[in-house]
Scaffold this active site. Structure first.
Site, PDB file in Angstrom:
ATOM      1  N   THR A 175      20.949 126.297 101.140  1.00 12.39           N
ATOM      2  CA  THR A 175      19.269 126.549 101.445  1.00 12.39           C
ATOM      3  C   THR A 175      19.275 127.973 101.093  1.00 12.39           C
ATOM      4  O   THR A 175      20.156 128.915 100.940  1.00 12.39           O
ATOM      5  CB  THR A 175      18.725 125.723 102.459  1.00 12.39           C
ATOM      6  OG1 THR A 175      18.580 125.375 102.780  1.00 12.39           O
ATOM      7  CG2 THR A 175      17.493 127.285 102.684  1.00 12.39           C
ATOM      8  N   PHE A 177      17.086 131.505 101.560  1.00 17.69           N
ATOM      9  CA  PHE A 177      16.094 132.096 102.254  1.00 17.69           C
ATOM     10  C   PHE A 177      16.095 133.633 101.401  1.00 17.69           C
ATOM     11  O   PHE A 177      16.868 133.597 100.611  1.00 17.69           O
ATOM     12  CB  PHE A 177      16.655 132.539 103.435  1.00 17.69           C
ATOM     13  CG  PHE A 177      16.826 131.287 104.354  1.00 17.69           C
ATOM     14  CD1 PHE A 177      15.887 131.099 104.900  1.00 17.69           C
ATOM     15  CD2 PHE A 177      18.263 130.681 103.922  1.00 17.69           C
ATOM     16  CE1 PHE A 177      16.455 129.313 105.812  1.00 17.69           C
ATOM     17  CE2 PHE A 177      18.656 129.325 104.864  1.00 17.69           C
ATOM     18  CZ  PHE A 177      17.616 129.004 106.010  1.00 17.69           C
TER      19      PHE A 177
END
Length: 274
Positions: A175, A177
């Site tokens: 992921t 960020f």
């Protein structure tokens, strides 16, 4: 030294919490929110110095509403972080997978573990606001027969037992960020990546011309996402992440786009971490 306030979506043990601690250290005040909008708002109104916000996943794709928050609250991207995501199935100690009738987690976590749960059709899946918050609630409410998908750290924090490890379908799962702040500041480094929004004029073939220009200037597009301009039917804005070798060329190209193609908004210039 003043303690920094860091806004995140989620509770201790969440992936946002992990990124916040890795980026800013333990000597911080974590401001936890259930959803992303108050995270953005807390930075915009000065309650938080910085925020950590997931923006895309290598499996599930972009988290589009967060682009809109970034735009609406006039926030600046300070940095990016790529976190490897490993999902663990956990529950109160002493239970087996056969005892679990329901698993709750963030919709994206459930999506990323789809293949595992296809092998356990008797388990009902339910969306929740966050991974670690479910782990916390299982402990506080003493829920038996209910599991959570969360991190190893969450299991440690809330005293849960891991019933199955690394259940994500794709093991190489990341992921991305972004670290957000309110004000743009003078950079003490030379960036090689930027996030921008271009609102194009309503002209035939203009997107193709824009992409051709960026390619000729050596600006590599790592992400492009379209969104309609609500006030102007059939006109579109494009959120773009671009990587480049020469910062000066990037700046000149942005001015050229502004002059020829439409409005340019720069959300942040930073170092690519990929």
């Amino acid at each position: 030294m003043r303690i920094l306030n860091i806004a995140i979506q989620g509770v201790p043990g969440s992936f946002h919490h992990q990124v916040a601690l890795a980026q800013f250290g333990e000597n911080t005040e974590i401001l936890s929110f259930n959803t992303f909008e108050p995270v953005a708002k807390s930075v915009a109104n000065g309650d938080a110095d910085f925020a950590v916000m997931a923006i895309e996943n290598s499996i599930a794709g972009a988290i589009f509403p967060n682009y809109e928050l970034l735009d609406r609250y006039e926030l600046t991207i300070r940095d990016e972080v790529y976190l490897p995501i490993a999902h663990q199935l956990m529950a109160l100690p002493g239970q087996k997978i056969e005892d679990i009738k329901e698993v709750r987690s963030h919709p994206m976590a459930l999506l990323q573990c789809k293949s595992f749960f296809a092998e356990h059709p008797n388990i009902e899946l339910k969306d929740d606001i966050d991974t670690a918050s479910v782990a916390k609630q299982i402990t506080s409410e003493n829920w038996k027969g209910i599991g959570a998908i969360a991190s190893t750290i969450a299991a440690d924090i809330y005293g849960l037992e891991i019933l199955a490890r690394d259940i994500q379908t794709v093991k190489n799962n990341f992921t991305r960020f972004i670290i957000l702040q309110k004000q743009k500041e003078q950079l003490d480094f030379t960036p090689n990546k930027a996030s921008i929004k271009v609102t194009l004029k309503n002209e035939k073939g203009i997107l193709a011309k824009l992409l051709t220009l960026m390619s000729k200037k050596g600006l590599d597009l790592s992400k492009i996402q379209s969104v309609p301009v609500i006030q102007k039917p059939w006109e579109y804005s494009f959120f773009i992440d671009t990587v480049f070798d020469k910062h000066e060329v990037f700046k000149k190209t942005m001015q050229e786009i502004q002059d020829k193609f439409g409005e340019v908004k720069i959300f942040g210039e930073y170092l690519s971490r990929k």
